[in-house]
Design a protein around this motif. Structure first.
Motif, PDB file in Angstrom:
ATOM      1  N   ALA A  29       0.830  -1.207   0.000  1.00  0.00           N
ATOM      2  CA  ALA A  29       0.000   0.000   0.000  1.00  0.00           C
ATOM      3  C   ALA A  29       0.866   1.259   0.000  1.00  0.00           C
ATOM      4  O   ALA A  29       0.528   2.249  -0.666  1.00  0.00           O
ATOM      5  CB  ALA A  29      -0.917   0.001   1.217  1.00  0.00           C
ATOM      6  N   ALA A  30       1.971   1.220   0.734  1.00  0.00           N
ATOM      7  CA  ALA A  30       2.864   2.380   0.775  1.00  0.00           C
ATOM      8  C   ALA A  30       3.414   2.698  -0.610  1.00  0.00           C
ATOM      9  O   ALA A  30       3.493   3.872  -1.014  1.00  0.00           O
ATOM     10  CB  ALA A  30       4.007   2.122   1.760  1.00  0.00           C
ATOM     11  N   HIS A  31       3.793   1.644  -1.356  1.00  0.00           N
ATOM     12  CA  HIS A  31       4.283   1.853  -2.724  1.00  0.00           C
ATOM     13  C   HIS A  31       3.183   2.410  -3.621  1.00  0.00           C
ATOM     14  O   HIS A  31       3.423   3.300  -4.445  1.00  0.00           O
ATOM     15  CB  HIS A  31       4.802   0.534  -3.295  1.00  0.00           C
ATOM     16  CG  HIS A  31       6.155   0.135  -2.802  1.00  0.00           C
ATOM     17  ND1 HIS A  31       7.316   0.782  -3.193  1.00  0.00           N
ATOM     18  CD2 HIS A  31       6.542  -0.837  -1.938  1.00  0.00           C
ATOM     19  CE1 HIS A  31       8.355   0.218  -2.602  1.00  0.00           C
ATOM     20  NE2 HIS A  31       7.916  -0.770  -1.825  1.00  0.00           N
ATOM     21  N   ILE A  32       1.972   1.898  -3.467  1.00  0.00           N
ATOM     22  CA  ILE A  32       0.843   2.348  -4.284  1.00  0.00           C
ATOM     23  C   ILE A  32       0.581   3.840  -4.040  1.00  0.00           C
ATOM     24  O   ILE A  32       0.337   4.603  -4.976  1.00  0.00           O
ATOM     25  CB  ILE A  32      -0.415   1.519  -3.966  1.00  0.00           C
ATOM     26  CG1 ILE A  32      -0.227   0.078  -4.444  1.00  0.00           C
ATOM     27  CG2 ILE A  32      -1.658   2.133  -4.625  1.00  0.00           C
ATOM     28  CD1 ILE A  32      -1.325  -0.868  -4.005  1.00  0.00           C
TER      29      ILE A  32
ATOM     30  N   THR B 121      -1.276   5.961  -9.104  1.00  0.00           N
ATOM     31  CA  THR B 121      -2.121   5.033  -8.351  1.00  0.00           C
ATOM     32  C   THR B 121      -2.518   5.514  -6.951  1.00  0.00           C
ATOM     33  O   THR B 121      -3.286   4.831  -6.273  1.00  0.00           O
ATOM     34  CB  THR B 121      -1.388   3.678  -8.193  1.00  0.00           C
ATOM     35  OG1 THR B 121      -0.137   3.885  -7.513  1.00  0.00           O
ATOM     36  CG2 THR B 121      -1.110   3.067  -9.550  1.00  0.00           C
ATOM     37  N   ARG B 122      -2.041   6.663  -6.544  1.00  0.00           N
ATOM     38  CA  ARG B 122      -2.219   7.057  -5.150  1.00  0.00           C
ATOM     39  C   ARG B 122      -3.677   7.285  -4.751  1.00  0.00           C
ATOM     40  O   ARG B 122      -4.017   7.225  -3.564  1.00  0.00           O
ATOM     41  CB  ARG B 122      -1.402   8.313  -4.851  1.00  0.00           C
ATOM     42  CG  ARG B 122      -1.815   9.544  -5.649  1.00  0.00           C
ATOM     43  CD  ARG B 122      -0.846  10.680  -5.417  1.00  0.00           C
ATOM     44  NE  ARG B 122      -1.186  11.865  -6.212  1.00  0.00           N
ATOM     45  CZ  ARG B 122      -0.378  12.908  -6.370  1.00  0.00           C
ATOM     46  NH1 ARG B 122       0.804  12.901  -5.780  1.00  0.00           N
ATOM     47  NH2 ARG B 122      -0.759  13.935  -7.106  1.00  0.00           N
ATOM     48  N   ASP B 123      -4.546   7.562  -5.741  1.00  0.00           N
ATOM     49  CA  ASP B 123      -5.943   7.836  -5.425  1.00  0.00           C
ATOM     50  C   ASP B 123      -6.841   6.606  -5.539  1.00  0.00           C
ATOM     51  O   ASP B 123      -8.056   6.702  -5.333  1.00  0.00           O
ATOM     52  CB  ASP B 123      -6.488   8.942  -6.333  1.00  0.00           C
ATOM     53  CG  ASP B 123      -5.832  10.285  -6.056  1.00  0.00           C
ATOM     54  OD1 ASP B 123      -5.503  10.543  -4.884  1.00  0.00           O
ATOM     55  OD2 ASP B 123      -5.639  11.066  -7.014  1.00  0.00           O
ATOM     56  N   ILE B 124      -6.281   5.442  -5.872  1.00  0.00           N
ATOM     57  CA  ILE B 124      -7.100   4.229  -5.971  1.00  0.00           C
ATOM     58  C   ILE B 124      -7.472   3.768  -4.561  1.00  0.00           C
ATOM     59  O   ILE B 124      -6.600   3.587  -3.712  1.00  0.00           O
ATOM     60  CB  ILE B 124      -6.336   3.106  -6.696  1.00  0.00           C
ATOM     61  CG1 ILE B 124      -5.917   3.557  -8.091  1.00  0.00           C
ATOM     62  CG2 ILE B 124      -7.209   1.850  -6.779  1.00  0.00           C
ATOM     63  CD1 ILE B 124      -5.082   2.526  -8.836  1.00  0.00           C
ATOM     64  N   PRO B 125      -8.765   3.555  -4.280  1.00  0.00           N
ATOM     65  CA  PRO B 125      -9.171   3.097  -2.945  1.00  0.00           C
ATOM     66  C   PRO B 125      -8.610   1.701  -2.650  1.00  0.00           C
ATOM     67  O   PRO B 125      -8.589   0.830  -3.522  1.00  0.00           O
ATOM     68  CB  PRO B 125     -10.700   3.056  -3.028  1.00  0.00           C
ATOM     69  CG  PRO B 125     -11.054   3.913  -4.199  1.00  0.00           C
ATOM     70  CD  PRO B 125      -9.917   3.799  -5.165  1.00  0.00           C
ATOM     71  N   ILE B 126      -8.142   1.507  -1.423  1.00  0.00           N
ATOM     72  CA  ILE B 126      -7.609   0.212  -0.983  1.00  0.00           C
ATOM     73  C   ILE B 126      -8.445  -0.300   0.188  1.00  0.00           C
ATOM     74  O   ILE B 126      -8.639   0.414   1.179  1.00  0.00           O
ATOM     75  CB  ILE B 126      -6.139   0.324  -0.547  1.00  0.00           C
ATOM     76  CG1 ILE B 126      -5.254   0.779  -1.716  1.00  0.00           C
ATOM     77  CG2 ILE B 126      -5.636  -1.007   0.003  1.00  0.00           C
ATOM     78  CD1 ILE B 126      -3.808   1.050  -1.307  1.00  0.00           C
ATOM     79  N   ILE B 127      -8.936  -1.523   0.061  1.00  0.00           N
ATOM     80  CA  ILE B 127      -9.629  -2.190   1.165  1.00  0.00           C
ATOM     81  C   ILE B 127      -8.716  -3.302   1.668  1.00  0.00           C
ATOM     82  O   ILE B 127      -8.408  -4.246   0.935  1.00  0.00           O
ATOM     83  CB  ILE B 127     -10.984  -2.776   0.720  1.00  0.00           C
ATOM     84  CG1 ILE B 127     -11.914  -1.655   0.230  1.00  0.00           C
ATOM     85  CG2 ILE B 127     -11.633  -3.549   1.862  1.00  0.00           C
ATOM     86  CD1 ILE B 127     -13.254  -2.156  -0.287  1.00  0.00           C
TER      87      ILE B 127
END
Length: 227
Positions: free
Chosen positions: A67-70, A76-82
């Protein structure tokens, strides 16, 4: 034909990926597998994703590091992560997930219906943003072609403006309905904030479009930012 959104599923266990695919297949979107953090980052280099479901416990690069790399990449920084995890070490562990940039943090075993509902919200927001970018692209083409061809070009521009206005109105109506749905369901703060951001962008595009209408004197109105 409306293009399907892509959902990235990241888990080192094939059975978990299979279970996620079974849960999310009803959304009728494109599901992309990644069995490691490294594989996920490679997929993100070439494809755009509506949302990422990311397992926390993985050998090598774990979910937090992935997630830190994303979030460090502009693309990609604005892609939601669950985040999905089979363990729960209490508030500190959960806080680490949110600090890494997750919009949600779900412990296994989770309710399949709840997970599917959460993912569907981000897919819908992604689709609305795609529609907004399409409207902006058409508007830019209209602006670049303005003033060429005399009366014929003027009629074509007027027709294009009318078409853009109608299509934008449809997106505005859908975005308003989505915002009301999020309010009614007490959705995650991140989803609500994303919806509000979309509405602000829609408002900016509507103002720019209105300024191009004949008689407004706004033929050189700037387009709203896509950021």
């Amino acid at each position: 034909m409306v293009q399907k959104a892509k959902i990235l599923l990241v888990d080192d266990r094939p059975e978990n990926l299979l279970a996620l695919e079974a849960i999310l297949s009803a959304l009728d979107q494109t599901l992309v597998r990644a069995s490691s953090g490294e594989e996920a980052l490679k997929a993100l280099l070439t494809d755009d994703f509506a949302v990422i479901l990311l397992d926390v416990q993985m050998p090598g690069m774990d979910g937090f590091e992935t997630a830190a790399h994303i979030k460090r990449r502009e693309r990609t920084r604005d892609i939601p992560i669950i985040f999905l995890t089979a363990i729960n070490h209490g508030p500190h562990h959960t806080f680490r997930g949110y600090a890494a940039g997750a919009v949600d943090y779900i412990s296994k075993p989770f309710d399949p219906w709840v997970l599917r509902a959460k993912v569907s919200v981000f897919v819908e927001l992604y689709m609305k943003n795609c529609q907004l970018r399409e409207q902006a692209a058409l508007l830019r083409l209209q602006l670049e072609g303005g003033g060429k061809g005399g009366a014929v070009a003027g009629k074509e521009s007027a027709g294009l403006l009318a078409e853009l206005s109608a299509r934008l109105a449809a997106v505005e109506e859908q975005a308003e309905a989505l915002s009301k749905q999020l309010d009614d369901e007490s959705a995650d703060a991140a989803a609500v904030a994303t919806a509000a951001h979309l509405e602000r962008k829609l408002t900016g595009l509507r103002r720019a479009l209105d300024a191009l209408e004949p008689g407004t004197g706004g033929g050189s109105a700037p387009l709203p930012s896509q950021n």
